[in-house]
Every structure is written in structure tokens, then in C-alpha cells.
Design a protein around this motif. Structure first.
Motif, PDB file in Angstrom:
ATOM      1  N   GLN A 159       0.764  -1.227   0.012  1.00 16.30           N
ATOM      2  CA  GLN A 159       0.051   0.064  -0.120  1.00 16.30           C
ATOM      3  C   GLN A 159       0.796   1.312   0.075  1.00 16.30           C
ATOM      4  OE1 GLN A 159      -2.744  -0.507   3.295  1.00 16.30           O
ATOM      5  NE2 GLN A 159      -4.014  -1.890   2.312  1.00 16.30           N
ATOM      6  N   THR A 160       2.043   1.177   0.685  1.00 17.66           N
ATOM      7  CA  THR A 160       2.635   2.555   0.772  1.00 17.66           C
ATOM      8  C   THR A 160       3.671   2.718  -0.425  1.00 17.66           C
ATOM      9  OG1 THR A 160       3.012   2.001   3.254  1.00 17.66           O
ATOM     10  CG2 THR A 160       4.808   3.500   2.163  1.00 17.66           C
ATOM     11  N   ARG A 212       1.336   3.873  -3.330  1.00 20.03           N
ATOM     12  CA  ARG A 212       0.939   5.274  -3.360  1.00 20.03           C
ATOM     13  C   ARG A 212       2.189   6.191  -3.768  1.00 20.03           C
ATOM     14  NH1 ARG A 212      -1.046   9.108   1.793  1.00 20.03           N
ATOM     15  NH2 ARG A 212      -1.521  10.977   0.534  1.00 20.03           N
ATOM     16  N   GLU A 231       2.677   5.921  -7.731  1.00 24.48           N
ATOM     17  CA  GLU A 231       1.653   6.634  -8.449  1.00 24.48           C
ATOM     18  C   GLU A 231       2.304   8.073  -8.614  1.00 24.48           C
ATOM     19  OE1 GLU A 231      -0.858   5.844 -10.205  1.00 24.48           O
ATOM     20  OE2 GLU A 231      -1.130   3.728  -9.787  1.00 24.48           O
ATOM     21  N   TRP A 232       2.510   8.444  -7.455  1.00 21.81           N
ATOM     22  CA  TRP A 232       2.815   9.895  -7.176  1.00 21.81           C
ATOM     23  C   TRP A 232       4.103  10.212  -7.791  1.00 21.81           C
ATOM     24  CZ3 TRP A 232       7.425  12.792  -5.940  1.00 21.81           C
ATOM     25  CH2 TRP A 232       7.243  13.842  -5.985  1.00 21.81           C
ATOM     26  N   LYS A 288      -1.585  10.533   8.272  1.00 24.65           N
ATOM     27  CA  LYS A 288      -2.145  10.726   7.067  1.00 24.65           C
ATOM     28  C   LYS A 288      -2.913  12.185   6.787  1.00 24.65           C
ATOM     29  CE  LYS A 288      -6.225   8.512   8.580  1.00 24.65           C
ATOM     30  NZ  LYS A 288      -6.996   7.054   8.827  1.00 24.65           N
TER      31      LYS A 288
END
Length: 394
Positions: free
Chosen positions: A134-135, A138, A141-142, A255
Motif C-alpha cells: 500500500q505504501t 502510493r 503513483e505519485w 495521514k
């Protein structure tokens, strides 16, 4: 990647054709992070874009060699466990496509080896896979959406962005990889240090923390008035400013939620300083909406980098009732500030202490913060609470 040990392609949780399964159990089009969406009949089509395959080989460091069944067998792992690991990492089901590499085999072998050695339970190994997946998803994607998009602008007329991408990735990949490992080690060392300071074994898991929410006021109305690009810039500026302030003053950003950030700190004074700095910084920026902050102090359960529990819920509720450009805290937080000498129990007590110190020729106590009790009020799901208004003294 759910198949049985015979490679038949059946599994306990089959996905519809063309749909991958992500860690939260929801379906999405296949072709997610790490494993390209191909099946046996699509492999020839994929070869029509040689640059895409070259980029994949460059990033993964190896050619496609294995089907999921072959990879699991080479790693000495059952298909059931391999599927759990892959889904936890966020990879979609790909049937029996030959899409996996030696690195996929090694990763399975490592995770399974930790379980076999008794260093991790199977459930914990799946959690490790999920949190890492998950980390990094992200992050990836960034980097593609923001970082590479800006750097791959063709330097000369006639060149395409595609032509620029390969040499750029080739140069950046080893540097970014080493930087990622460096930051991870630093963060791991910091997190380990915080946990080791716990008073007992129970507190290492369920710890007493100050938890704060900072929320932009009127954000929903802004979304109706602003263009998408403007809104994106505002959110990015808010998140960047908040992240910098939280880190600089010793807190931890848990977050970001667009118009809201969640942070935590081991020390109530640190959490209070961050909250007031956020208010002051945003108030000095004419482009930013007003801000409100709620903080609570108490036992918090931490899981996969997130925080849960009544303390977190209370901080969120306090944020929703806080005045604009103000900080509301709960009674436990106020008591902690008083206990540590960061704030007086009351202004009357502070005045008495100052008068007594002056009478005796001594320096009066120095307090950083002031606390003003507010009216008790019912808070949904938490009963009646007595919030305190936090301010900077002087």
C-alpha cells in the motif's frame, strides 16, 4: 493470482473476467502495480510495444519467465499462500500468464522463509506484504503522476515524451532506490526508538499519545467555486505546509485526507506547538481558508502506520466543534500540559504564583500555553465532554 496447485486457475475467491482483486477485497480492472495485465493470448500484443517491455525489464531488472504456478513452485510455496501474499501486496489476479520474474520468486521465498523460521507468523507476513504494498503503490503513483511527468518534457522539438522516458528512468532508478532504502532505515530507527521508550510491554502496542486533527474550514464550499487545478494546488500547499510543520517540531504525520491532516506526538507540548503553528501559518497565508484543530490525549492503538481508538475519535469530534482559527483540546490533554509544566491549571493560579515569586525575589514560573475551559457539551458517540481552548501565553 489465485490458482490451485495443479495450475487449473480455480481459487477460493475468483474474480470476474478482466478484473483484478486488490487488498481491500474490491474489484478493479486488472493490470495493477507490479504485475502487468496480460494473459497467454495477450503476450503477443504486449510485444507490439517494445519500449513498454524494455521499460518494464529495466525497472524490474529481469525478463518475464514464470506463470504464478511456476513462481510459487520455484519458491517452494503453496499457491494458496502465494496468492495471499500477492493480493496483500496489491497485485491483481492474472490467471496463468507468464508475467513473473526471478524477483517475484525471491520475494515469495523470503516471506515464506520468515514464516518457516518462526520470525513472523503467517498473518504477520501478510500484514508486512500489505503495508509495504500500500505504501509503495502510493509512492509509485505519485512519482509517475507528478515527478516523471514534469521531468519528461521533450527537450527538443520533434522528440516525444516516450523517447525521453527510458534514459531518464535508467539514470534515476538506482538513485531513487538507494534514497528509498535510506529514508526507510531512518524512519525505522526513529519508530523503534519511540517504541523502546515505552514503560511496559503493553504500552509498546497500545501507547499514550497526543493525536491532532487539522481541518480546513469551508472546504466543501470551495470545491464548488474553484477550478480543479486550483483546488489541487491548494490541497497540495496545505498538505506540504502541514507535513513540514509536523516534522520540524517533532510530531509524526499519520495521514492526509485532502482538507484534513492527522498527526500524533508522544509529548503533549509538541502536539500543542504544532497545532498553534499550523493556525498561525495558515492565518498568514491569504490564499488559505481558515483552520481549526482538535487534540486529544490518551491510549491509542497503532496498526500499519495508522492510529485507532477513542482518543482518535475524540480528537476528530473536537475538530468538528472547534471555532475558526482555534485549537480545542480534551481534559486529558489539558491535564497533561499542566502536569508537565507547559500550562498553568488556571490563570488565577498563574497570577498567584507570579505574585509569590515576586515577593520572594524569584523568577515566576514560565508557561508556554494557556488553557481556557469551555462549556460542557454532548459529543456524538462519546458522551459529555469539557473541551478546553488552547492558546499561546502572552
Amino acid at each position: 493470482m489465485t490458482v490451485d496447485d495443479t495450475g487449473s486457475g480455480t481459487g477460493a475467491h475468483p474474480a470476474p473476467d478482466g478484473v483484478g482483486v486488490v487488498p481491500d477485497g474490491t474489484a478493479r480492472p486488472a493490470g495493477g502495480p507490479g504485475v502487468p495485465e496480460v494473459d497467454d493470448k495477450d503476450e503477443g500484443d504486449a510485444e507490439k510495444d517494445p519500449l513498454a517491455l524494455r521499460l518494464e525489464q529495466l525497472i524490474l531488472g529481469a525478463d518475464r519467465r514464470y506463470t504464478p504456478f511456476q513462481a510459487a513452485r520455484s519458491a517452494g510455496v503453496s499457491m494458496e499462500l502465494a496468492s495471499r501474499f500477492w493480493r496483500a501486496m496489491g497485485f491483481p489476479d492474472i490467471g496463468q500468464a507468464k508475467a513473473l520474474t526471478e524477483a517475484d520468486v525471491l520475494a515469495l521465498r523470503r516471506l515464506a522463509g520468515l514464516v518457516e523460521a518462526g520470525l513472523l507468523s503467517e498473518a504477520m507476513a501478510v500484514q508486512v506484504a500489505r503495508s509495504t504494498g500500500q505504501t509503495t503503490a502510493r509512492l509509485a503513483e505519485w512519482q509517475i503522476d507528478s515527478f516523471l511527468e514534469g521531468l519528461t518534457e521533450p527537450p527538443e522539438p520533434g522528440m516525444t515524451r516516450t523517447e525521453v522516458t527510458y534514459p531518464l528512468v535508467e539514470l534515476l532508478l538506482p538513485e531513487l532506490e538507494e534514497f528509498l532504502v535510506y529514508v526507510w532505515r531512518r524512519q525505522l530507527a526513529a519508530a523503534t526508538g519511540r517504541v523502546m521508550q515505552a514503560a511496559d510491554d503493553e504500552e509498546m502496542v497500545d501507547r499514550r499519545l497526543a493525536v491532532g486533527f487539522a481541518d480546513l474550514v469551508g472546504f466543501t464550499r470551495l470545491t464548488r467555486r474553484m477550478e480543479e487545478e486550483e483546488l489541487g494546488e491548494l490541497v497540495e500547499a496545505f498538505e506540504t505546509t502541514a507535513a513540514d510543520l509536523v516534522a520540524a517540531h517533532g510530531g509524526r504525520l499519520i495521514k492526509t485526507l485532502g482538507d484534513e491532516v492527522l498527526y500524533a506526538a508522544d509529548d503533549a507540548g509538541v502536539a500543542a506547538e504544532i497545532a498553534l503553528r499550523l493556525i498561525e501559518t495558515m492565518a498568514n497565508d491569504e490564499t488559505m481558508p481558515e483552520l481549526r484543530v482538535g487534540i486529544a490525549f490518551g491510549t491509542v492503538t497503532t496498526r500499519m502506520g495508522d492510529v485507532f481508538g477513542t482518543t482518535v475519535n475524540l480528537a476528530s469530534r473536537l475538530t468538528s466543534i472547534a471555532p475558526r482559527d482555534a485549537v480545542l483540546v480534551d481534559g486529558a490533554f489539558a491535564e497533561e500540559l499542566t502536569r508537565t509544566g507547559e500550562a498553568p491549571a488556571s490563570e488565577a493560579e498563574a497570577a498567584e504564583e507570579a505574585a509569590q515569586a515576586e515577593k520572594e525575589g524569584e523568577e515566576p514560573p514560565s508557561y508556554r500555553f494557556a488553557l481556557q475551559p469551555m462549556w460542557q457539551r454532548p459529543v456524538r458517540g462519546l458522551g459529555v465532554v469539557e473541551p478546553w481552548l488552547l492558546a499561546r501565553r502572552g
